[in-house]
Design a protein around this motif. Structure first.
Motif, PDB file in Angstrom:
ATOM      1  N   THR A   1       4.672  -9.549   9.635  1.00  0.00           N
ATOM      2  CA  THR A   1       4.949  -8.206   9.105  1.00  0.00           C
ATOM      3  C   THR A   1       4.222  -7.132   9.903  1.00  0.00           C
ATOM      4  O   THR A   1       4.806  -6.106  10.256  1.00  0.00           O
ATOM      5  CB  THR A   1       4.525  -8.143   7.618  1.00  0.00           C
ATOM      6  OG1 THR A   1       5.273  -9.126   6.917  1.00  0.00           O
ATOM      7  CG2 THR A   1       4.797  -6.777   7.023  1.00  0.00           C
TER       8      THR A   1
ATOM      9  N   THR B   1       5.980  -4.163  11.919  1.00  0.00           N
ATOM     10  CA  THR B   1       5.704  -2.780  11.516  1.00  0.00           C
ATOM     11  C   THR B   1       5.192  -1.981  12.708  1.00  0.00           C
ATOM     12  O   THR B   1       5.605  -0.841  12.918  1.00  0.00           O
ATOM     13  CB  THR B   1       4.670  -2.749  10.361  1.00  0.00           C
ATOM     14  OG1 THR B   1       5.155  -3.570   9.299  1.00  0.00           O
ATOM     15  CG2 THR B   1       4.473  -1.337   9.836  1.00  0.00           C
TER      16      THR B   1
ATOM     17  N   GLU C   1       7.142   1.932  10.251  1.00  0.00           N
ATOM     18  CA  GLU C   1       7.357   1.542   8.859  1.00  0.00           C
ATOM     19  C   GLU C   1       8.776   1.770   8.366  1.00  0.00           C
ATOM     20  O   GLU C   1       9.367   0.922   7.721  1.00  0.00           O
ATOM     21  CB  GLU C   1       6.358   2.257   7.949  1.00  0.00           C
ATOM     22  CG  GLU C   1       5.235   1.334   7.528  1.00  0.00           C
ATOM     23  CD  GLU C   1       4.155   2.043   6.747  1.00  0.00           C
ATOM     24  OE1 GLU C   1       4.492   2.653   5.719  1.00  0.00           O
ATOM     25  OE2 GLU C   1       2.993   1.968   7.173  1.00  0.00           O
ATOM     26  N   SER C   2       9.341   2.936   8.651  1.00  0.00           N
ATOM     27  CA  SER C   2      10.665   3.245   8.085  1.00  0.00           C
ATOM     28  C   SER C   2      11.744   2.338   8.668  1.00  0.00           C
ATOM     29  O   SER C   2      12.624   1.871   7.941  1.00  0.00           O
ATOM     30  CB  SER C   2      11.023   4.715   8.282  1.00  0.00           C
ATOM     31  OG  SER C   2      11.126   5.015   9.653  1.00  0.00           O
TER      32      SER C   2
ATOM     33  N   TYR D   1      11.227  -0.698   9.878  1.00  0.00           N
ATOM     34  CA  TYR D   1      10.984  -2.056   9.392  1.00  0.00           C
ATOM     35  C   TYR D   1      11.550  -2.203   7.978  1.00  0.00           C
ATOM     36  O   TYR D   1      12.088  -3.244   7.619  1.00  0.00           O
ATOM     37  CB  TYR D   1       9.496  -2.400   9.447  1.00  0.00           C
ATOM     38  CG  TYR D   1       9.208  -3.846   9.092  1.00  0.00           C
ATOM     39  CD1 TYR D   1       9.952  -4.880   9.671  1.00  0.00           C
ATOM     40  CD2 TYR D   1       8.216  -4.185   8.182  1.00  0.00           C
ATOM     41  CE1 TYR D   1       9.700  -6.213   9.336  1.00  0.00           C
ATOM     42  CE2 TYR D   1       7.959  -5.510   7.855  1.00  0.00           C
ATOM     43  CZ  TYR D   1       8.714  -6.516   8.430  1.00  0.00           C
ATOM     44  OH  TYR D   1       8.470  -7.830   8.110  1.00  0.00           O
ATOM     45  N   GLU D   2      11.471  -1.137   7.212  1.00  0.00           N
ATOM     46  CA  GLU D   2      12.061  -1.140   5.866  1.00  0.00           C
ATOM     47  C   GLU D   2      13.585  -1.309   5.959  1.00  0.00           C
ATOM     48  O   GLU D   2      14.182  -2.068   5.208  1.00  0.00           O
ATOM     49  CB  GLU D   2      11.711   0.184   5.179  1.00  0.00           C
ATOM     50  CG  GLU D   2      11.789   0.112   3.690  1.00  0.00           C
ATOM     51  CD  GLU D   2      11.244   1.387   3.057  1.00  0.00           C
ATOM     52  OE1 GLU D   2      12.039   2.102   2.436  1.00  0.00           O
ATOM     53  OE2 GLU D   2      10.031   1.652   3.203  1.00  0.00           O
TER      54      GLU D   2
ATOM     55  N   ASN E   1      14.363  -4.899   6.859  1.00  0.00           N
ATOM     56  CA  ASN E   1      14.221  -5.781   5.696  1.00  0.00           C
ATOM     57  C   ASN E   1      15.369  -5.603   4.706  1.00  0.00           C
ATOM     58  O   ASN E   1      15.844  -6.587   4.131  1.00  0.00           O
ATOM     59  CB  ASN E   1      12.882  -5.545   4.992  1.00  0.00           C
ATOM     60  CG  ASN E   1      11.741  -6.200   5.746  1.00  0.00           C
ATOM     61  OD1 ASN E   1      11.917  -7.251   6.349  1.00  0.00           O
ATOM     62  ND2 ASN E   1      10.583  -5.573   5.741  1.00  0.00           N
ATOM     63  N   LYS E   2      15.825  -4.380   4.521  1.00  0.00           N
ATOM     64  CA  LYS E   2      16.948  -4.131   3.606  1.00  0.00           C
ATOM     65  C   LYS E   2      18.215  -4.791   4.125  1.00  0.00           C
ATOM     66  O   LYS E   2      18.984  -5.359   3.351  1.00  0.00           O
ATOM     67  CB  LYS E   2      17.173  -2.632   3.419  1.00  0.00           C
ATOM     68  CG  LYS E   2      16.172  -2.001   2.481  1.00  0.00           C
ATOM     69  CD  LYS E   2      16.426  -0.517   2.300  1.00  0.00           C
ATOM     70  CE  LYS E   2      15.396   0.090   1.374  1.00  0.00           C
ATOM     71  NZ  LYS E   2      15.378   1.541   1.442  1.00  0.00           N
TER      72      LYS E   2
ATOM     73  N   ASP F   1      19.142   4.463   9.651  1.00  0.00           N
ATOM     74  CA  ASP F   1      19.143   4.501   8.189  1.00  0.00           C
ATOM     75  C   ASP F   1      20.078   3.405   7.675  1.00  0.00           C
ATOM     76  O   ASP F   1      20.569   2.594   8.451  1.00  0.00           O
ATOM     77  CB  ASP F   1      19.580   5.887   7.686  1.00  0.00           C
ATOM     78  CG  ASP F   1      20.952   6.292   8.232  1.00  0.00           C
ATOM     79  OD1 ASP F   1      21.851   5.425   8.346  1.00  0.00           O
ATOM     80  OD2 ASP F   1      21.130   7.473   8.538  1.00  0.00           O
ATOM     81  N   THR F   2      20.355   3.423   6.378  1.00  0.00           N
ATOM     82  CA  THR F   2      21.161   2.365   5.769  1.00  0.00           C
ATOM     83  C   THR F   2      22.621   2.788   5.583  1.00  0.00           C
ATOM     84  O   THR F   2      23.384   2.093   4.926  1.00  0.00           O
ATOM     85  CB  THR F   2      20.579   1.973   4.395  1.00  0.00           C
ATOM     86  OG1 THR F   2      20.596   3.134   3.555  1.00  0.00           O
ATOM     87  CG2 THR F   2      19.151   1.453   4.507  1.00  0.00           C
TER      88      THR F   2
END
Length: 137
Positions: free
Chosen positions: A8, A12, A17-18, A20-21, A24-25, A117-118
């Motif tokens: 992790t 990261t 951080e953003s 990596y989030e 993960n999503k 982004d997602t």
């Protein structure tokens, strides 16, 4: 020597951080629908890491990581391209543009998306469904 399975902290540090989030999503979304073998590899010249979803010797998709950048690749073969083209108008303009701009090779179109982004996740799942029906309920 690059450790092939990053932890992790390494991810990261590499992505931030953003991102990596987002990584993960996307993994969670794929894992929710597909029971696959997941393989870490070196990312070749352009990427630090490759994280590939495979089953039965066939690749579903791959995620890529390098400094401050997440990539998502899906390869559409000839039959899969026909399915996509029949439904193309129902995808976002960005997915359509990347499809159109991606060179077609003998083994298909290697579509690479760089994520910030997602927003394209729904389209990604639809692309994956062209390749393979989800095998988790």
């Amino acid at each position: 020597m690059l450790d092939l399975i990053p932890n992790t902290e390494q991810m990261t540090t590499l992505l931030g951080e953003s991102l990596y989030e987002i990584w993960n999503k996307l993994c969670a979304l794929i894992d929710e629908q597909y029971d696959m073998e997941c393989l870490w590899n070196k990312g070749g010249k352009a990427w630090t890491y490759e994280y590939k979803y495979r089953r039965g010797g066939k690749t579903l998709c791959a995620l890529y990581a390098r400094e401050n950048c997440v990539g998502f690749m899906v390869i559409l073969g000839r039959d899969e391209r026909a399915k996509f083209e029949n439904d193309k108008d129902n995808y976002t303009e960005e997915v359509q543009r990347i499809y159109d701009e991606t060179k077609t090779y003998h083994d298909g179109k290697w579509m690479m998306f760089e994520l910030t982004d997602t927003s394209l996740f729904d389209d990604f799942i639809r692309l994956l469904r062209i390749k393979r029906k989800p095998n988790r309920k």
